[in-house]
Design an enzyme around this catalytic site. Sequence first.
Site, PDB file in Angstrom:
ATOM      1  N   ASN A  10       0.888  -1.171   0.000  1.00 33.57           N
ATOM      2  CA  ASN A  10       0.000   0.000   0.000  1.00 33.57           C
ATOM      3  C   ASN A  10       0.922   1.216   0.000  1.00 33.57           C
ATOM      4  O   ASN A  10       1.567   1.521   1.005  1.00 33.57           O
ATOM      5  CB  ASN A  10      -0.920  -0.014   1.221  1.00 33.57           C
ATOM      6  CG  ASN A  10      -1.823   1.207   1.265  1.00 33.57           C
ATOM      7  OD1 ASN A  10      -1.393   2.312   0.945  1.00 33.57           O
ATOM      8  ND2 ASN A  10      -3.078   1.026   1.661  1.00 33.57           N
ATOM      9  N   GLU A  37      -3.854   1.885  -3.032  1.00 38.73           N
ATOM     10  CA  GLU A  37      -3.902   3.319  -2.730  1.00 38.73           C
ATOM     11  C   GLU A  37      -2.932   4.107  -3.628  1.00 38.73           C
ATOM     12  O   GLU A  37      -2.142   4.919  -3.162  1.00 38.73           O
ATOM     13  CB  GLU A  37      -3.645   3.597  -1.250  1.00 38.73           C
ATOM     14  CG  GLU A  37      -4.877   3.290  -0.397  1.00 38.73           C
ATOM     15  CD  GLU A  37      -4.947   4.142   0.865  1.00 38.73           C
ATOM     16  OE1 GLU A  37      -5.449   5.292   0.771  1.00 38.73           O
ATOM     17  OE2 GLU A  37      -4.517   3.678   1.921  1.00 38.73           O
ATOM     18  N   ASP A 151      -4.129  -4.887   0.730  1.00 41.60           N
ATOM     19  CA  ASP A 151      -4.487  -4.274   2.001  1.00 41.60           C
ATOM     20  C   ASP A 151      -5.929  -4.655   2.261  1.00 41.60           C
ATOM     21  O   ASP A 151      -6.848  -4.088   1.680  1.00 41.60           O
ATOM     22  CB  ASP A 151      -4.328  -2.757   1.913  1.00 41.60           C
ATOM     23  CG  ASP A 151      -4.711  -2.071   3.217  1.00 41.60           C
ATOM     24  OD1 ASP A 151      -5.213  -2.751   4.130  1.00 41.60           O
ATOM     25  OD2 ASP A 151      -4.501  -0.847   3.309  1.00 41.60           O
ATOM     26  N   ASN A 153      -7.386  -4.484   5.133  1.00 38.72           N
ATOM     27  CA  ASN A 153      -7.918  -3.653   6.226  1.00 38.72           C
ATOM     28  C   ASN A 153      -8.555  -4.489   7.338  1.00 38.72           C
ATOM     29  O   ASN A 153      -9.547  -4.083   7.946  1.00 38.72           O
ATOM     30  CB  ASN A 153      -8.884  -2.591   5.686  1.00 38.72           C
ATOM     31  CG  ASN A 153      -8.158  -1.267   5.392  1.00 38.72           C
ATOM     32  OD1 ASN A 153      -7.364  -0.790   6.205  1.00 38.72           O
ATOM     33  ND2 ASN A 153      -8.413  -0.682   4.228  1.00 38.72           N
ATOM     34  N   ASP A 223      -1.942  -6.016   5.775  1.00 36.89           N
ATOM     35  CA  ASP A 223      -1.577  -6.306   4.377  1.00 36.89           C
ATOM     36  C   ASP A 223      -1.260  -7.790   4.312  1.00 36.89           C
ATOM     37  O   ASP A 223      -0.439  -8.281   5.095  1.00 36.89           O
ATOM     38  CB  ASP A 223      -0.383  -5.466   3.963  1.00 36.89           C
ATOM     39  CG  ASP A 223      -0.713  -3.981   4.045  1.00 36.89           C
ATOM     40  OD1 ASP A 223      -1.392  -3.483   3.143  1.00 36.89           O
ATOM     41  OD2 ASP A 223      -0.331  -3.342   5.058  1.00 36.89           O
ATOM     42  N   ASP A 252       2.887   4.789   4.916  1.00 41.57           N
ATOM     43  CA  ASP A 252       2.640   4.291   6.281  1.00 41.57           C
ATOM     44  C   ASP A 252       2.605   2.754   6.308  1.00 41.57           C
ATOM     45  O   ASP A 252       2.634   2.166   7.392  1.00 41.57           O
ATOM     46  CB  ASP A 252       1.387   4.925   6.914  1.00 41.57           C
ATOM     47  CG  ASP A 252       0.225   5.101   5.961  1.00 41.57           C
ATOM     48  OD1 ASP A 252       0.301   4.667   4.796  1.00 41.57           O
ATOM     49  OD2 ASP A 252      -0.789   5.688   6.394  1.00 41.57           O
ATOM     50  N   HIS A 253       2.599   2.137   5.139  1.00 46.13           N
ATOM     51  CA  HIS A 253       2.683   0.686   5.038  1.00 46.13           C
ATOM     52  C   HIS A 253       4.077   0.273   4.541  1.00 46.13           C
ATOM     53  O   HIS A 253       4.757   1.064   3.896  1.00 46.13           O
ATOM     54  CB  HIS A 253       1.664   0.149   4.023  1.00 46.13           C
ATOM     55  CG  HIS A 253       0.231   0.391   4.385  1.00 46.13           C
ATOM     56  ND1 HIS A 253      -0.642  -0.621   4.707  1.00 46.13           N
ATOM     57  CD2 HIS A 253      -0.488   1.541   4.453  1.00 46.13           C
ATOM     58  CE1 HIS A 253      -1.842  -0.114   4.958  1.00 46.13           C
ATOM     59  NE2 HIS A 253      -1.777   1.201   4.809  1.00 46.13           N
TER      60      HIS A 253
END
Lengths: 262, 262
Positions: A10, A37, A151, A153, A223, A252-253
């Site tokens: 991501n 993303e 991802d 989530n 993920d 951030d991933h």
Amino acid sequence: MGMKKIATFNVNSVRSRLHILERWLNDTNIDILCLQETKTEDATFPSEFFHQKGFQVFYCGEKAYNGVAVASKEKPAWVSFGLGDGLLPDGRTRMVHCLFGDDLHLINLYVPQGKALDHPDYEMKLKFFDRLLKYLDKNFTPESKIIVVGDLNVAPTDMDVTNPDNKRNHVCFHEDVKKAFNSLLEWGFVDVFRKHRPGEGEFSFWDYRVKNALERNIGWRIDHLLATKPVAERSKDAYVARELRAWEKPSDHAPVVGKFEL
Amino acid sequence: MGMKKIATFNVNSVRSRLHILERWLNDTNIDILCLQETKTEDATFPSEFFHQKGFQVFYCGEKAYNGVAVASKEKPAWVSFGLGDGLLPDGRTRMVHCLFGDDLHLINLYVPQGKALDHPDYEMKLKFFDRLLKYLDKNFTPESKIIVVGDLNVAPTDMDVTNPDNKRNHVCFHEDVKKAFNSLLEWGFVDVFRKHRPGEGEFSFWDYRVKNALERNIGWRIDHLLATKPVAERSKDAYVARELRAWEKPSDHAPVVGKFEL
DNA sequence: GCGCAGGTGG
DNA sequence: CCACCTGCGC
């Protein structure tokens, strides 16, 4: 065919992460890179970057939100976007499905985050899993060779978050969404990452807003790298490329990488 | 006292230009650095950066717009901001005046750009020059030792822009604003930069919006280094540090540097 | 084009 | 915290 490295990442905007991808892909040989993303419309997707790195690239995105892509050294037989069930949203910017060779299917997902348990997006998130299961039922059996990455989530177990008891009402940790994730495993998927990394602290996402989240390892494993048995049997390793989270201007991933003897 | 290097640099946000200042100040010994468009309130001015580089620093800024600063290795006897004539706007974020030793005055200016010939800001710009001349009349004679630097937002001659004939109605090139600039020269200032660099193509600003402006050298000379005769006589060189415009994430301006035997 | 602002989103 | 947006300034 030999060892293939398949990664899910991501990127939190593909255009803002080219410096990270440049550095990583230069010293890591990835065969198939699945992005989520990408946050850019197709007209502004940096396809030339991937071509220069030796990949074919297939993408479907929108302005500011969502967007998935698959970059592959080998040309897939075909690529399709979305859940294809006639419902809306159609999931074109959340799901891409490629066929490699004549029987290896790769599905790259960006599952809706959900916002809040009482938000319509959370309902949509649970529906997304339902629709995905119907997609699988319609197109495959558990004996099919399928890799599902992305991802999702969802942090499926208490080991996959830092403070599980604080997170029971979180849209990525609520029982209902964990049930949805588990329904994938029940359908016939193996958690390939966990097969190789059963330990604690194996995260793939560290919130920008948590101070020193990476050093303190306050993160989430959302993920994922799943595969049906015939493919999971051929997985040889899996790991989080967490070093990328410490580079300049990171996502951030961090990428999750699987090695498969294919 | 020896050779002093005095620089003027429109940074287009001081906080966004620290990487440029870091690199430049590490390999260039500047004695007095005059900044414009610092674009930050005093509470968020990065004074520690300048202290670490060996400067005293004096600044007056506002959120998002304007802002001037003087960073000096030698401590000035005093520093004052604004035109001090009781009119509004008072010019605190557009003019700083320092005294060095007991008779060397330095005035660092960020003259209003003006927006358009028929915009009230253009009237304010012309007024700013009037008010500056009154300030000079009130405080000095042409025999005073004064250096005036800054982004004056005027290209005074046809040599100071790329296509003069296209720019006759530009707020930085109209006859009225050139007249205002020339009134400074008539008051008693020497264009110190032109004393040393009389040639073509000596620009200090290249618009971000002009494709390959630097390589094509499509720019403007609007950042100036003026001095009254007693100081101008002691100027030994002047140049534009145009290399900075090619660095990563540059300002749209490059520093103008003067060397003075003081 | 690249700063700033305020706002949304995760 | 760091992406995105729109709008403004130069």
